[in-house]
Design a protein around this motif. Structure first.
Motif, PDB file in Angstrom:
ATOM      1  N   GLY A 123       2.423 -91.603  64.707  1.00  0.00           N
ATOM      2  CA  GLY A 123       3.735 -91.943  65.247  1.00  0.00           C
ATOM      3  C   GLY A 123       4.280 -93.271  64.770  1.00  0.00           C
ATOM      4  O   GLY A 123       5.334 -93.715  65.228  1.00  0.00           O
ATOM      5  N   MET A 124       3.584 -93.918  63.837  1.00  0.00           N
ATOM      6  CA  MET A 124       4.030 -95.211  63.311  1.00  0.00           C
ATOM      7  C   MET A 124       4.955 -94.991  62.110  1.00  0.00           C
ATOM      8  O   MET A 124       4.845 -93.997  61.399  1.00  0.00           O
ATOM      9  N   TYR A 125       5.857 -95.936  61.896  1.00  0.00           N
ATOM     10  CA  TYR A 125       6.729 -95.870  60.733  1.00  0.00           C
ATOM     11  C   TYR A 125       6.035 -96.496  59.521  1.00  0.00           C
ATOM     12  O   TYR A 125       5.499 -97.596  59.601  1.00  0.00           O
ATOM     13  N   ARG A 126       6.059 -95.769  58.406  1.00  0.00           N
ATOM     14  CA  ARG A 126       5.478 -96.263  57.168  1.00  0.00           C
ATOM     15  C   ARG A 126       6.437 -95.926  56.025  1.00  0.00           C
ATOM     16  O   ARG A 126       7.365 -95.142  56.188  1.00  0.00           O
ATOM     17  N   ILE A 127       6.194 -96.496  54.871  1.00  0.00           N
ATOM     18  CA  ILE A 127       7.087 -96.326  53.742  1.00  0.00           C
ATOM     19  C   ILE A 127       7.191 -94.861  53.305  1.00  0.00           C
ATOM     20  O   ILE A 127       6.194 -94.137  53.267  1.00  0.00           O
ATOM     21  N   ASN A 128       8.410 -94.432  53.009  1.00  0.00           N
ATOM     22  CA  ASN A 128       8.658 -93.133  52.389  1.00  0.00           C
ATOM     23  C   ASN A 128       8.872 -93.428  50.899  1.00  0.00           C
ATOM     24  O   ASN A 128       9.935 -93.899  50.490  1.00  0.00           O
ATOM     25  N   ALA A 129       7.851 -93.164  50.101  1.00  0.00           N
ATOM     26  CA  ALA A 129       7.865 -93.583  48.695  1.00  0.00           C
ATOM     27  C   ALA A 129       9.019 -92.956  47.916  1.00  0.00           C
ATOM     28  O   ALA A 129       9.644 -93.627  47.079  1.00  0.00           O
ATOM     29  N   LYS A 130       9.315 -91.690  48.183  1.00  0.00           N
ATOM     30  CA  LYS A 130      10.395 -91.031  47.433  1.00  0.00           C
ATOM     31  C   LYS A 130      11.751 -91.675  47.741  1.00  0.00           C
ATOM     32  O   LYS A 130      12.528 -91.974  46.839  1.00  0.00           O
ATOM     33  N   SER A 131      12.027 -91.903  49.008  1.00  0.00           N
ATOM     34  CA  SER A 131      13.290 -92.520  49.393  1.00  0.00           C
ATOM     35  C   SER A 131      13.377 -93.954  48.896  1.00  0.00           C
ATOM     36  O   SER A 131      14.448 -94.422  48.495  1.00  0.00           O
ATOM     37  N   ALA A 132      12.249 -94.657  48.918  1.00  0.00           N
ATOM     38  CA  ALA A 132      12.239 -96.033  48.421  1.00  0.00           C
ATOM     39  C   ALA A 132      12.590 -96.073  46.940  1.00  0.00           C
ATOM     40  O   ALA A 132      13.349 -96.951  46.493  1.00  0.00           O
TER      41      ALA A 132
END
Length: 333
Positions: A123-132
């Protein structure tokens, strides 16, 4: 006898003096009461005007909320009719004592900055590599250097993600603690693009450049562009999403050559000559569509001396039902 007359004379003189003092006192009291009455009537008049103005403003707000319901209905009708909303649809209705004016436009074609993070299993927010990667590419296509694009992307991801570990050239709590007015990162999704002004590197000049291409949805869903309503000015968005060596010029040509009736199926879009010899992954294709995913309505009401402006974000679900995400009274954004 003489002494008695003198006594009476002095008494008469004193009586006349006391009578004069009493008259002055009465006149002073009358003046004070008159001034008080003037102030009271002024306050009463101001209160009446303020109450009347408040009633007119409240009525204007109610009319605006009614216009919002019409916008929700219009969004569903436009979606069912598969209308290509290439330009905002404007309406105007007269009401007793004023007028309701509104427009609804396709709000799909913007990059959702909240998509830079995704939910982990915990449930934690982490980087979305594709969107980044897409966001950084968009910044570069808008004229920023690779270094600046990386710093802006990572600073925003650090603002959104749940951890306190800064990305390269990013910024976490420690970086903001040393400011003249210290504050901490949000570690959650942003609600409005104005919050970007708090993020390291997002100066007024940077925001002026990038804001027309961005939006902040209420979730972290990936950006989905409506290829039927993209304008040539949106070419950097399309090029950033497609990626690779797909240039802004190629995106602009593709948009400019779109059929007059648009595309009925997204597959038709990828059969265009601009994609000859190019393989586009299904994950990228899912970020393009032929119908709106999001509408924005703007309602303006004039009712006598009252005025109200209401901006509403409307989202369509998979069944074509419109629902209100949020709204805001005030100046149009």
């Amino acid at each position: 006898m003489t002494r008695g007359l003198q006594t009476i004379g002095r008494w008469l003189v004193k009586a006349r003096q006391d009578h004069g003092a009493a008259l002055v006192t009465v006149m002073l009291l009358v003046s004070v009461m008159a001034a008080g009455a003037v102030v009271t009537f002024d306050q009463l008049g101001y209160t009446v005007k303020r109450t009347t103005a408040r009633k007119m403003f409240d009525q204007a707000k109610y009319y605006a909320l009614g216009g919002e319901q019409l916008a929700l209905s219009a969004a569903e009708k436009l979606t069912r009719a598969k209308v290509r909303l290439s330009k905002p649809k404007a309406v105007s209705y007269p009401v007793d004592g004023g007028r309701i004016e509104g427009l609804i436009r396709d709000g799909s074609n913007c990059f959702n900055v909240n998509s830079l993070v995704e939910r982990s299993d915990g449930g934690m927010y982490r980087i979305n590599a594709k969107s980044a990667l897409q966001f950084g590419r968009l910044l570069e296509l808008l004229g920023l250097s690779e270094r600046d694009a990386t710093a802006l992307t990572n600073a925003l991801i650090d603002w959104l993600d749940s951890d306190n570990r800064p990305l390269p050239m990013g910024a976490e709590d420690y970086d903001y603690a040393g400011l003249a007015v210290p504050y901490r990162v949000a570690n959650t999704l942003i609600a409005d693009l104005s919050e970007l002004r708090l993020v390291q590197g997002y100066t007024a000049e940077v925001l002026e450049l990038v804001r027309p291409y961005l939006c902040a949805s209420d979730n972290n869903a990936e950006t989905v562009l409506n290829v039927n309503t993209l304008e040539v000015a949106n070419a950097p968005l399309l090029a950033a999403v497609i990626g690779g060596d797909f240039s802004v010029g190629a995106a602009a040509d593709l948009i400019a050559s779109r059929p007059a009736g648009g595309y009925s199926d997204i597959a038709d879009f990828y059969f265009e000559r601009g994609f000859e010899g190019r393989s586009v992954e299904q994950a990228i294709r899912r970020q393009t569509a032929v119908k709106p995913q999001r509408f924005v309505s703007q309602i303006r009401v004039r009712f006598h001396e009252g005025m109200a402006r209401l901006t509403s974000e409307i989202r369509m679900d998979d069944d074509g039902v419109a629902y209100l995400v949020r709204h805001q009274f005030g100046v149009f954004q």
